[in-house]
Design an enzyme around this catalytic site. Structure first.
Site, PDB file in Angstrom:
ATOM      1  N   GLN A   1       1.363  -0.756   0.528  1.00 21.71           N
ATOM      2  CA  GLN A   1      -0.126  -0.257  -0.573  1.00 21.71           C
ATOM      3  C   GLN A   1       0.725   1.440   0.453  1.00 21.71           C
ATOM      4  O   GLN A   1       1.983   1.242   0.844  1.00 21.71           O
ATOM      5  CB  GLN A   1      -1.247   0.286   1.137  1.00 21.71           C
ATOM      6  CG  GLN A   1      -2.039   0.510   1.144  1.00 21.71           C
ATOM      7  CD  GLN A   1      -2.479   0.167   2.391  1.00 21.71           C
ATOM      8  OE1 GLN A   1      -3.038  -1.035   2.815  1.00 21.71           O
ATOM      9  NE2 GLN A   1      -3.077   0.718   3.496  1.00 21.71           N
ATOM     10  N   GLY A   2       0.816   1.835  -0.814  1.00 19.67           N
ATOM     11  CA  GLY A   2       1.547   3.175  -1.093  1.00 19.67           C
ATOM     12  C   GLY A   2       0.253   4.840  -0.407  1.00 19.67           C
ATOM     13  O   GLY A   2       0.487   5.083  -1.511  1.00 19.67           O
TER      14      GLY A   2
ATOM     15  N   SER B   1       1.191   6.709   3.133  1.00 23.54           N
ATOM     16  CA  SER B   1       1.446   7.829   3.741  1.00 23.54           C
ATOM     17  C   SER B   1       2.831   8.365   3.074  1.00 23.54           C
ATOM     18  O   SER B   1       3.299   7.890   2.494  1.00 23.54           O
ATOM     19  CB  SER B   1       1.980   7.918   4.827  1.00 23.54           C
ATOM     20  OG  SER B   1       1.423   6.435   5.830  1.00 23.54           O
TER      21      SER B   1
ATOM     22  N   SER C   1       4.022  -1.359   4.260  1.00 20.19           N
ATOM     23  CA  SER C   1       4.933  -2.439   5.152  1.00 20.19           C
ATOM     24  C   SER C   1       5.061  -3.585   3.257  1.00 20.19           C
ATOM     25  O   SER C   1       4.070  -3.443   2.549  1.00 20.19           O
ATOM     26  CB  SER C   1       3.331  -3.029   5.350  1.00 20.19           C
ATOM     27  OG  SER C   1       2.842  -2.690   6.730  1.00 20.19           O
TER      28      SER C   1
ATOM     29  N   GLU D   1      -9.880  -2.592   6.841  1.00 19.26           N
ATOM     30  CA  GLU D   1      -9.275  -2.424   8.032  1.00 19.26           C
ATOM     31  C   GLU D   1      -9.964  -2.313   9.473  1.00 19.26           C
ATOM     32  O   GLU D   1      -8.901  -3.451   9.832  1.00 19.26           O
ATOM     33  CB  GLU D   1      -8.545  -1.911   8.336  1.00 19.26           C
ATOM     34  CG  GLU D   1      -6.993  -1.392   9.271  1.00 19.26           C
ATOM     35  CD  GLU D   1      -6.127  -0.323   9.391  1.00 19.26           C
ATOM     36  OE1 GLU D   1      -5.496  -0.343   8.170  1.00 19.26           O
ATOM     37  OE2 GLU D   1      -6.425   0.569  10.022  1.00 19.26           O
TER      38      GLU D   1
ATOM     39  N   GLU E   1      -6.142   9.379  18.140  1.00 16.62           N
ATOM     40  CA  GLU E   1      -6.327  10.689  18.240  1.00 16.62           C
ATOM     41  C   GLU E   1      -6.693  11.150  17.165  1.00 16.62           C
ATOM     42  O   GLU E   1      -7.735  11.399  17.645  1.00 16.62           O
ATOM     43  CB  GLU E   1      -5.249  12.024  18.166  1.00 16.62           C
ATOM     44  CG  GLU E   1      -4.057  11.507  19.260  1.00 16.62           C
ATOM     45  CD  GLU E   1      -2.999  10.481  19.685  1.00 16.62           C
ATOM     46  OE1 GLU E   1      -2.542   9.555  18.422  1.00 16.62           O
ATOM     47  OE2 GLU E   1      -2.714  10.436  20.759  1.00 16.62           O
TER      48      GLU E   1
END
Lengths: 320, 387
Positions: free
Chosen positions: B133-134, B136, B168, B251, B369
């Protein structure tokens, strides 16, 4: 009639009756058709009544009817009281031949017997004590409005008779009902706190626009959601373990909401005048009845350490 | 198992499926034990290893159930997949490490780009390929909509330039599901698109990052004028944010379900160490929290399986996921004290690795958060925070 409609009607009837008085004794519950509903739709009945009892802070011996239905045996609700252990105890307190505990209504001339969970070397045993041997005194303490009585009885071999029925089924049913009552109160507490931080302004903006306040109440909401899911599961997986998990999490959720909500209310929540103290005190009382959060955790941990970890429910289970 | 049974596993009712599954797991104990996780393996070794494990589960039919026939599946509800993951965990076997990524990427791809899914995801499902997964970037973590990696139209295709991080298994992956900017930077989430990029395309370079667990499972990826064909756009142009949000739901549902199944097995392994009243209490508390996660994950999973779009309340799931895992591994550290700090046994190496890994669960996929912001503002209805 679909379950949601019945539940809505029951809520409506309870709310209307609660306007007259919060004391729901046997006669008033019977008038509402409680016996029939508990028999025909036990889950709907208990979830609806006890969440409303929490939200509206009702009192009375409804829990006895739930326990008696679970225990079985020849003990009519109209003439029987159930004695509950004082917080911190697993059964009735014993001092010599003196037995004591709590009831959710007075033990008067309409009552013939009191069902008492009595600690014995073999475990908790249910004993039947004649009402005539019992003395009931209203309980003051933290929440005078809870309608509790402290009952003590002189037990002798002539009086007390052991029953065939076990306490485990009664405890399971009572914990499940109390979990729903706590969820009702906790929902009320959270609504009060959310309402306050939405309208109260400081520094030119609502308190609730501050991230620290938001996160504290979000944490409270997570606990309440966890408690609600576990209470619902305790009806699909009808085991003492599932009921203990549900009661423990409901107690923990109400503790968290009480603490975080108290802080969010600031000085006004510290006053006698503010309505916060009513649900707060009820939550504090019920959270320790039949097992505090820590006591439930300890009991669950001790059981699972012995038996192995149990997976409650399956992925295909839990269909509404 | 005979092929005619393997071919219809997905369509079997839950109970019948469960019986066959339990029987297969029991019969294959020897084979499955060979795939015990080993913390001393590098990510290169580890990813070769679960691929073989995934091949095995696929060939036996267990990874095909609950997926549509178009991608090699045998149909049926996603709940069949959840049964497989739970039963393997309950029997004490680790799941292939590649599965969590697969479980979020394939459902999203099937929804937004069925043609790409049909063409490429069968190899991923079989375990022959590994995807990453790309999302962030260094300046776009919690604030994902600030991403700067850009995809520019170039003739028939796209040219991608930028830098992704915290990916990952990217250094050993075959393909990457990438989010990139396809409009004005100021458009934030409205000008992001999703692409399926082959990791061997010229200009793509992935560099592993060793995490605090000691393993190099994360990566950063550089895209230097990477040319990809037009048909690798996932869904419509500027639909990337909706795609990413859709993906996040899985997720919450399936990944959270896998983790609760895993957590309950970790508790089972800690059982011999529960020797005093304080540990019993903490054990019970961790168990209660994991069981709550189990219930919310199942609810979300069921709604996803029925095709519902699950809303902001699933941030509750994510918060329970991180607090559950951390409670379980905090307990592990506590009851194993002495050994946890001093021993070099494979067991203690694993407990330490898992302890550190669970520190990431309140950070990835939207930090705790951010989840609390969502619960406060979109579930409780509190005003948006300012300044």
């Amino acid at each position: 009639m679909p379950a949601a409609d019945i539940s809505g009607e029951v809520r409506h009837a309870i709310a209307a009756a609660a306007k007259e008085s919060p004391a729901f004794n046997h006669a008033r519950l019977t008038e509402l058709g409680w016996d029939e509903l508990l028999e025909s739709e036990p889950q709907l009945a208990v979830v609806t009544l006890f969440e409303e009892m929490g939200r509206l802070r009702l009192t009375g011996p409804a829990l006895d009817s739930v326990v008696l239905a679970a225990v079985g045996g020849p003990y009519p609700w109209a003439t029987t009281r159930v004695l509950y252990p004082v917080p911190g105890q697993r059964g009735a307190s014993l001092a010599g031949s003196q037995l004591s505990g709590l009831t959710f209504d007075v033990v008067d001339e309409t009552i013939e017997q009191v069902l008492c969970p009595v600690p014995t070397p073999a475990g908790i045993e249910l004993q039947v004590v004649p009402a005539s041997a019992c003395r009931a005194v209203p309980v003051g303490g933290l929440d005078k409005s809870a309608g509790l009585y402290r009952v003590s009885a002189e037990v002798s071999a002539a009086h007390a008779a052991s029953t065939e029925e076990g306490w485990a089924a009664g405890l399971m049913a009572a914990r499940r009902a109390l979990a729903h009552e706590l969820i009702g109160i906790a929902g009320d507490l959270l609504a009060i706190a959310v309402g306050h931080v939405t309208v109260r302004e400081q520094f030119g903006r609502p308190l609730g626009a501050n991230q620290a306040v938001q996160h504290s109440l979000a944490t409270a909401k997570v606990e309440l959601s966890a408690a609600s899911e576990l209470a619902a599961e305790a009806w699909r997986t009808c085991t003492p373990l599932a009921a203990a998990v549900a009661k423990g999490m409901a107690s923990r959720a109400s503790n968290t909401i009480a603490a975080n909500g108290q802080q969010a209310l600031g000085a006004i929540g510290y006053t006698w005048e503010h309505s916060w103290r009513h649900p707060l005190r009820r939550a504090m009382l019920l959270s320790v009845l039949l097992g505090s959060a820590d006591e439930c955790d300890a009991e669950i941990g001790a059981t699972l350490a012995r038996t192995g970890v149990v997976r409650i429910g399956t992925v295909a289970g839990g269909q509404e | 198992m005979p092929t005619e049974i393997t071919e219809k596993l997905g369509e079997l009712p839950a109970e019948e499926f469960q019986q066959l599954l339990d029987g297969w797991i029991a019969d294959n104990a020897g084979v499955l034990r060979a795939y015990e996780p080993d913390e001393s393996l590098s990510v290169e070794q580890v990813t070769a290893f679960p691929r073989r494990y995934q091949n095995l589960l696929y060939d036996a039919g267990w990874l095909r159930a609950g997926w549509p026939a178009e991608i090699g599946g045998t149909g049926g509800s996603a709940e069949r997949r959840a049964q497989v993951y739970e039963s393997l965990s309950a029997a004490g076997y680790a799941l292939p490490e590649t599965l969590p990524t697969l479980e979020v990427l394939i459902p999203a791809l099937l929804s937004y780009a069925p043609e790409l899914a049909i063409r490429y995801s069968p190899a991923f499902l079989r375990g022959d390929e590994l995807w990453c997964q790309g999302f962030s970037e260094t300046e776009a973590g919690s604030d994902l909509a600030a991403m700067r990696t850009r995809a520019k139209r170039d003739g028939d295709g796209w040219v991608i330039t930028g830098h992704k991080v915290w990916n990952s298994y990217a250094s050993v992956s075959d393909r990457c599901v990438l989010l990139a900017r396809t409009g004005e930077q100021s458009g934030r989430h409205r000008t992001i698109s999703a692409f399926l990029v082959d990791m061997d395309t010229p200009g793509v370079q992935a560099r592993p990052i060793t995490t605090m667990t000691g393993r190099n499972e994360l990566s950063e990826i550089y895209f230097d004028s990477v040319a990809i064909p037009a048909d690798r756009l996932i869904g419509q142009e500027n639909q990337g944010w909706a795609f990413a949000m859709f993906l996040m739901q899985w997720e919450r549902g399936m990944y959270a379900w896998m983790r609760q199944a895993w957590c309950l097995h970790q508790l089972e392994m800690l059982r011999p160490y529960i020797t005093d009243a304080r540990f019993e209490r903490d054990f019970g508390a961790a168990y209660g929290r994991v069981t709550a996660l189990r219930m919310v994950a199942r609810r979300t999973l069921r709604r996803l399986a029925e095709g519902d779009f699950v809303g902001p309340e699933t941030s509750v799931d994510k918060l329970l996921l991180s607090s559950s895992e951390q409670a379980v591994l905090n307990l592990a550290r506590d009851v194993l004290r002495g050994r946890f700090e001093l021993d070099d046994s494979p067991d203690m190496h694993r407990w330490r690795g898992d302890y550190f890994y669970t520190r990431s669960s309140s950070i990835y996929g939207g930090a705790a958060e951010i989840q609390r912001d969502i619960v406060a503002q979109r579930v409780l209805g509190l005003p948006r925070a300012r300044g």
